[in-house]
Design a protein around this motif. Structure first.
Motif, PDB file in Angstrom:
ATOM      1  N   ASN A 548      24.461  38.018   0.712  1.00 30.44           N
ATOM      2  CA  ASN A 548      25.203  38.411  -0.485  1.00 30.44           C
ATOM      3  C   ASN A 548      26.683  38.668  -0.193  1.00 30.44           C
ATOM      4  N   PRO A 549      27.400  37.674   0.319  1.00 28.73           N
ATOM      5  CA  PRO A 549      28.793  37.889   0.747  1.00 28.73           C
ATOM      6  C   PRO A 549      29.707  38.264  -0.414  1.00 28.73           C
ATOM      7  N   GLY A 550      30.724  39.061  -0.084  1.00 35.68           N
ATOM      8  CA  GLY A 550      31.755  39.411  -1.055  1.00 35.68           C
ATOM      9  C   GLY A 550      31.485  40.653  -1.861  1.00 35.68           C
ATOM     10  N   LYS A 551      30.345  41.308  -1.673  1.00 30.58           N
ATOM     11  CA  LYS A 551      30.034  42.498  -2.456  1.00 30.58           C
ATOM     12  C   LYS A 551      30.444  43.758  -1.699  1.00 30.58           C
ATOM     13  N   ILE A 552      30.799  44.775  -2.421  1.00 28.91           N
ATOM     14  CA  ILE A 552      31.166  46.115  -1.953  1.00 28.91           C
ATOM     15  C   ILE A 552      32.546  46.113  -1.299  1.00 28.91           C
ATOM     16  N   VAL A 553      32.685  45.455  -0.142  1.00 28.96           N
ATOM     17  CA  VAL A 553      33.986  45.389   0.519  1.00 28.96           C
ATOM     18  C   VAL A 553      34.814  44.304  -0.167  1.00 28.96           C
ATOM     19  N   PRO A 554      36.010  44.636  -0.663  1.00 32.83           N
ATOM     20  CA  PRO A 554      36.777  43.682  -1.465  1.00 32.83           C
ATOM     21  C   PRO A 554      37.375  42.565  -0.621  1.00 32.83           C
ATOM     22  N   GLY A 555      37.772  41.491  -1.336  1.00 33.21           N
ATOM     23  CA  GLY A 555      38.502  40.440  -0.657  1.00 33.21           C
ATOM     24  C   GLY A 555      37.966  39.056  -0.857  1.00 33.21           C
ATOM     25  N   VAL A 556      36.744  38.896  -1.384  1.00 36.55           N
ATOM     26  CA  VAL A 556      36.187  37.581  -1.658  1.00 36.55           C
ATOM     27  C   VAL A 556      36.043  37.426  -3.153  1.00 36.55           C
ATOM     28  N   ASP A 557      36.709  36.433  -3.737  1.00 34.45           N
ATOM     29  CA  ASP A 557      36.705  36.255  -5.181  1.00 34.45           C
ATOM     30  C   ASP A 557      35.353  35.752  -5.660  1.00 34.45           C
ATOM     31  N   VAL A 558      34.818  36.368  -6.701  1.00 37.52           N
ATOM     32  CA  VAL A 558      33.571  35.925  -7.306  1.00 37.52           C
ATOM     33  C   VAL A 558      33.826  35.456  -8.726  1.00 37.52           C
ATOM     34  N   ALA A 559      34.414  36.288  -9.544  1.00 38.97           N
ATOM     35  CA  ALA A 559      34.737  35.917 -10.922  1.00 38.97           C
ATOM     36  C   ALA A 559      36.248  35.908 -11.084  1.00 38.97           C
ATOM     37  N   PRO A 560      36.774  35.062 -11.962  1.00 40.43           N
ATOM     38  CA  PRO A 560      38.225  34.975 -12.120  1.00 40.43           C
ATOM     39  C   PRO A 560      38.838  36.329 -12.453  1.00 40.43           C
ATOM     40  N   GLY A 561      39.943  36.640 -11.783  1.00 38.98           N
ATOM     41  CA  GLY A 561      40.682  37.852 -12.101  1.00 38.98           C
ATOM     42  C   GLY A 561      40.361  39.031 -11.227  1.00 38.98           C
ATOM     43  N   LEU A 562      39.167  39.057 -10.591  1.00 35.82           N
ATOM     44  CA  LEU A 562      38.788  40.248  -9.844  1.00 35.82           C
ATOM     45  C   LEU A 562      39.602  40.403  -8.569  1.00 35.82           C
ATOM     46  N   ALA A 563      39.647  39.370  -7.741  1.00 35.72           N
ATOM     47  CA  ALA A 563      40.420  39.490  -6.502  1.00 35.72           C
ATOM     48  C   ALA A 563      41.912  39.558  -6.792  1.00 35.72           C
ATOM     49  N   ASP A 564      42.369  38.796  -7.804  1.00 34.05           N
ATOM     50  CA  ASP A 564      43.794  38.784  -8.111  1.00 34.05           C
ATOM     51  C   ASP A 564      44.294  40.139  -8.578  1.00 34.05           C
ATOM     52  N   SER A 565      43.408  40.947  -9.161  1.00 29.01           N
ATOM     53  CA  SER A 565      43.835  42.229  -9.728  1.00 29.01           C
ATOM     54  C   SER A 565      43.882  43.336  -8.694  1.00 29.01           C
ATOM     55  N   ALA A 566      43.430  43.042  -7.481  1.00 24.99           N
ATOM     56  CA  ALA A 566      43.502  44.070  -6.443  1.00 24.99           C
ATOM     57  C   ALA A 566      44.956  44.363  -6.123  1.00 24.99           C
TER      58      ALA A 566
END
Length: 584
Positions: A548-566
């Protein structure tokens, strides 16, 4: 056979929300968010109109999965893949209504026992595939979706066949339960022998024990029974290092708690197959009473005093004035709730009790045990309520609460069809911070509504009282086109609320988990050093990032806007990886 919720929304296909028998709801919605809900709602997309990408499933991997689980329990069926592609967050449902399905799993596997789970994970690791455990699919934090950029095969491992209560130790009051047991089936099996788990989250009807553990769930009666972290005494987890087994002892001093590492791990450490959980005898009597308080501040003081007293209620819940007004607007014609807001009751509250009805707050407080115990508890709570200007309005509201407690997600689906964004965010903080946090979050949300140019509504309730504080659960809504572009406005409001939690000493989530929705606030919540510890843990057990990569620890984009908004200070994997590690 494992059954699932509707692929485009919450719950059963045969169940939906209707305002037709709630005469006050349409005027309320029109007044407060400017939306006409009397028109026919927009229909969800037809499944045949979706574009479903072909699965990426090499034949050797497919054969290994069939050997592990059986041919009838391995499927690449298009609808099964869509059902397992995401949870039920607002973002998920807006995207699916706009045919944006993200990275679908390539195959869904339904193992029938722990040995099959071990074989599935071994096959996935050998093939360098991604494994995402799936319980009931109710998650609203983005914990179920594969990264969009993922090119490896993605396997959804559905635990739905592991649904049995295996053993009850009556002396220890512990039960061994398979992780795929849904709430209703679990309670039915326990009740047949006179027991209850006492864990009733909003998602109870469609979520599983393993899902509760993986996200650190809390239930409506956690004041008495504890949240799932307290209820879970031991776990069995299939990991890349083998089967993790902890013992169901009352307490232990064996280094950092491995059991606690699994709680809230969201599939990053392995696949939970079984847990040993605390159970209780079904109580002799159960009563939920309704109370009115003159103001939100008075209600908060009462809840704090109840928590500090000798009283031990099972439920302590109080709605702010906005949520109280909304609750009354959803009452059915001729229902028990109608008498609570009758002309006579209003006159009594105004003239005798000196209530400002626009500030009045509705509360539910529950009691369980022997009749004598319930009577004594009611007396203790009643005295505290009276000191804070509150009054008891009987069992009618409690019956209403029990009838409606699992229905709220259906309202969100209905509002989506009418052209409204509605969602929730929850947190916990200390008793001393509850008031400032509440006011700060409401102010931030209203500022965000103005920023995106909408008339919005935000409401809140307190639940899950603890020794030092409580959970605050916010709901917000505003009229909006249900388009992919509208997600930007939603992010503005949601982010304002979440940032308000952090600024006022709250946690990023009390029981909805981190996933990807909340990951950008993780370092603010647990500190950059905490993120480094988690990253080292995940990389240590799963260096290939297969779980389940990308969950909890930030940095891997899953849905548009989530990583960009960090924000610029967010701690992604690259910034916290231990020296010499190979972040992917």
């Amino acid at each position: 056979m494992v059954t699932h919720m509707k692929w485009w929304g919450w719950g059963k296909e045969s169940v939906s929300f209707s305002p037709s028998d709630k005469p006050d709801l349409a005027p309320f919605i029109r007044t407060h968010i400017g939306l006409d809900i009397t028109r026919l709602p927009a229909q969800p997309p037809a499944f045949a109109d979706l574009t479903i990408a072909d699965p990426v499933l090499p034949e050797p991997l497919r054969a290994a999965l069939v050997d592990a689980a059986g041919a009838e329990h391995v499927t690449t069926d298009a609808q099964a893949r869509v059902v397992h592609a995401y949870g039920k967050s607002l973002r998920d449902l807006v995207r699916v209504r706009n045919h944006d399905l993200g990275r679908l799993p390539d195959v869904v596997v339904y193992p029938g026992d722990e040995e099959a789970v071990r074989a599935v994970l071994a096959a996935a690791l050998a093939a360098d595939a991604v494994v995402i455990p799936f319980g009931g699919g109710t998650n609203i934090s983005g914990s179920l979706e594969a990264p969009r950029t993922e090119t490896r095969p993605v396997i959804s491992v559905d635990l739905g066949r592991l649904d049995r209560v295996l053993e009850i130790d009556a002396d220890a009051r512990l039960a061994r339960v398979q992780a795929g047991a849904l709430g209703p089936g679990l309670e039915e099996q326990l009740a047949a022998q006179g027991w209850t788990l006492g864990h009733f989250p909003d998602s109870f009807a469609h979520s599983t024990l393993g899902g509760w553990i993986a996200t650190r769930s809390s239930g409506m009666q956690s004041d008495k029974y504890g949240d799932i972290a307290e209820i879970t005494r031991a776990v069995r987890v299939v990991t890349p290092a083998g089967v993790l087994v902890t013992r169901p002892v009352p307490s232990q001093s064996t280094g950092p708690s491995v059991r606690e590492m699994i709680l809230g791990s969201e599939g990053r450490l392995g696949i939970i197959t079984e847990a040993t959980v605390q159970v209780h005898r079904v109580p002799e009597q159960r009563v939920i009473l309704g109370y009115f308080f003159p103001t939100w501040d008075a209600a908060l003081l009462a809840m704090r005093e109840i928590a500090a007293s000798e009283a031990a209620p099972t439920v302590t819940r109080v709605s702010d004035a906005n949520e109280t007004r909304f609750s009354f607007a959803t009452r059915k014609r001729g229902s028990l709730a109608s008498s609570l807001v009758s002309a006579g009751m209003k006159q009594y509250l105004r003239r005798v009790r000196r209530y400002d009805l626009d500030q009045m707050c509705l509360s539910f407080i529950g009691f369980e045990g022997s009749p004598a115990h319930v009577k004594a508890q009611r007396k203790l709570v009643g005295a505290i309520v009276a000191r804070r200007g509150g009054i008891c309005v009987g069992t009618g509201p409690g019956q209403l609460y029990d009838q409606k407690k699992f229905d709220t997600p259906y309202i969100r689906d209905f509002l989506l069809g009418q052209g409204a964004m509605a969602d929730v965010s929850e947190t916990s903080t200390s008793w001393s911070q509850l008031g400032p946090l509440y006011r700060g979050v409401v102010a931030r949300a209203n500022k965000a509504f103005a920023e995106i140019g909408v008339t919005g509504w935000i409401m809140c309730h307190l639940s899950h009282s603890y020794h030092s504080g409580a959970c605050l659960y916010f709901t917000f809504a505003y009229a909006s086109p249900v388009t992919l572009e509208a997600i930007d406005g939603y992010d503005t409001v949601k982010s304002a609320i979440q940032q308000g939690f952090i600024e006022h000493a709250g946690t990023l989530s009390h029981h909805h988990a981190v996933g990807v929705e909340h990951a950008r606030w993780l370092a603010d919540d647990i500190s950059p050093a905490g993120v480094r510890l988690l990253t080292a843990l995940f990389d240590g057990i799963d260096p290939g990032r297969n779980l389940n990569p990308g969950k909890i620890v930030p940095g891997v984009d899953v849905a548009p806007g989530l990583a960009d908004s960090a924000g610029p200070d967010s701690a992604g994997p690259d910034s916290v990886s231990p020296a010499g590690s190979d972040p992917r």
